[in-house]
Design an enzyme around this catalytic site. Structure first.
Site, short mmCIF file in Angstrom:
data_model
loop_
_atom_site.label_atom_id
_atom_site.label_comp_id
_atom_site.label_asym_id
_atom_site.label_seq_id
_atom_site.Cartn_x
_atom_site.Cartn_y
_atom_site.Cartn_z
N SER A 1 49.76 32.89 -52.30
CA SER A 1 48.47 32.66 -51.67
C SER A 1 47.66 33.93 -51.86
O SER A 1 48.22 35.01 -52.10
CB SER A 1 48.67 32.40 -50.17
OG SER A 1 47.45 32.51 -49.45
N TYR B 1 52.47 34.36 -41.56
CA TYR B 1 52.27 33.73 -42.87
C TYR B 1 52.04 34.77 -43.95
O TYR B 1 52.73 34.78 -44.98
CB TYR B 1 51.10 32.75 -42.79
CG TYR B 1 50.73 32.11 -44.10
CD1 TYR B 1 51.51 31.09 -44.64
CD2 TYR B 1 49.59 32.50 -44.81
CE1 TYR B 1 51.18 30.49 -45.85
CE2 TYR B 1 49.25 31.90 -46.01
CZ TYR B 1 50.04 30.90 -46.53
OH TYR B 1 49.71 30.31 -47.73
#
Length: 273
Positions: free
Chosen positions: A138, A151
């Protein structure tokens, strides 16, 4: 001889589209899903594209099952040439709001699962003298973001692991890289774990949520991101870091050219103002 591609997290979103696109390009695709009852979208997309995909059940956090699936794929297809670690899960919340179980869960799916699958396919790739391992991380694996502590922490960790491995693996013909999407229109957001209430962080979390909603309103399509993953998997030229869009490339550039860290903090501070 067509490459055999093992890709995780293909029941929806960019994983689904990457699997179909890779099959359309002539690869032998083994696509895994956590729940075989949720394969309708993948089956319909494959049929519409006129391709066949070998769909198998795999919960990536179950390392015993992962070893079994890798063994079965090698037994059935002879080898694994490309691994795409695509399965992942989001988590919204800042440190004080998170339990240690939630933090561990993020590490399990976003860090330890791709590490385990990488370890499982490496011996075969090393022995055959070629292979490609790509992990979908990401932009949050490069830029730490408010209310994404667990995350981003897991995504940073897996990027560090893969970057460290890359120069060793390439000595045996195995290419290791990461793929960094920005906001992608998919079920990923709906599946993100969130705190029940913001407590003292309520106003800040509200500002972050509003900013994030705006980003996903202009998100890259899952189809486009899937094609970008397929491009990275099939490119004749290889590099460690790939982004799925110009927006993602600009986003990660904020951190990659930030030796003292202030550029990133200046970039993200307005998100919670």
């Amino acid at each position: 001889m067509s490459d055999v591609v093992l890709i995780t997290g293909t029941s929806s979103g960019m994983g689904l589209h990457a699997a179909v696109e890779l099959a359309r390009r002539g690869r032998i695709v083994v696509a895994t899903v956590r729940d075989l009852a949720r394969t309708d979208a993948l089956t319909i997309a494959a049929r519409a594209a006129g391709v066949e995909i070998d769909v198998r059940a795999l919960d990536v956090v179950d390392h015993t099952s992962a070893a079994r699936v890798v063994g079965e794929v090698v037994a059935d297809h002879g080898r694994i040439d490309v691994l795409i670690n695509n399965a992942g899960r989001g988590m919204v919340g800042t440190a004080e709001q998170l339990t240690m179980d939630q933090i561990r869960a993020q590490l399990e799916v976003n860090y330890l699962a791709p590490v385990n699958l990488t370890k499982l396919v490496l011996p075969g790739m090393r022995e055959q003298g070629r292979g490609r391992i790509l992990t979908v991380t990401s932009v949050g694996g490069v830029v730490g973001q408010p209310f994404a502590d667990a995350y981003c922490g897991a995504k940073f960790a897996v990027e560090g692991f893969m970057q460290s491995l890359a120069v060793v693996a390439e000595k045996f013909g195995v290419q290791v890289g990461v793929i960094e999407p920005a906001a992608v229109a998919s079920e990923f957001v709906a599946n993100v774990d969130r705190p029940d209430n913001g407590g003292p962080y309520g106003a800040l979390l509200g500002a972050y949520a509003a900013r994030t909603a705006g980003a996903f309103a202009n998100a890259q399509s899952a189809t486009s991101a899937g094609v970008a993953i397929a491009d990275a998997a099939t490119s004749d030229e290889f590099r460690f870091r790939w982004q799925t869009s110009d927006a993602a490339a600009a986003f990660v550039g904020v951190s990659l050219a930030d030796p003292d860290g202030e550029r990133v903090l200046g970039f993200t501070r307005p998100w919670i103002s």
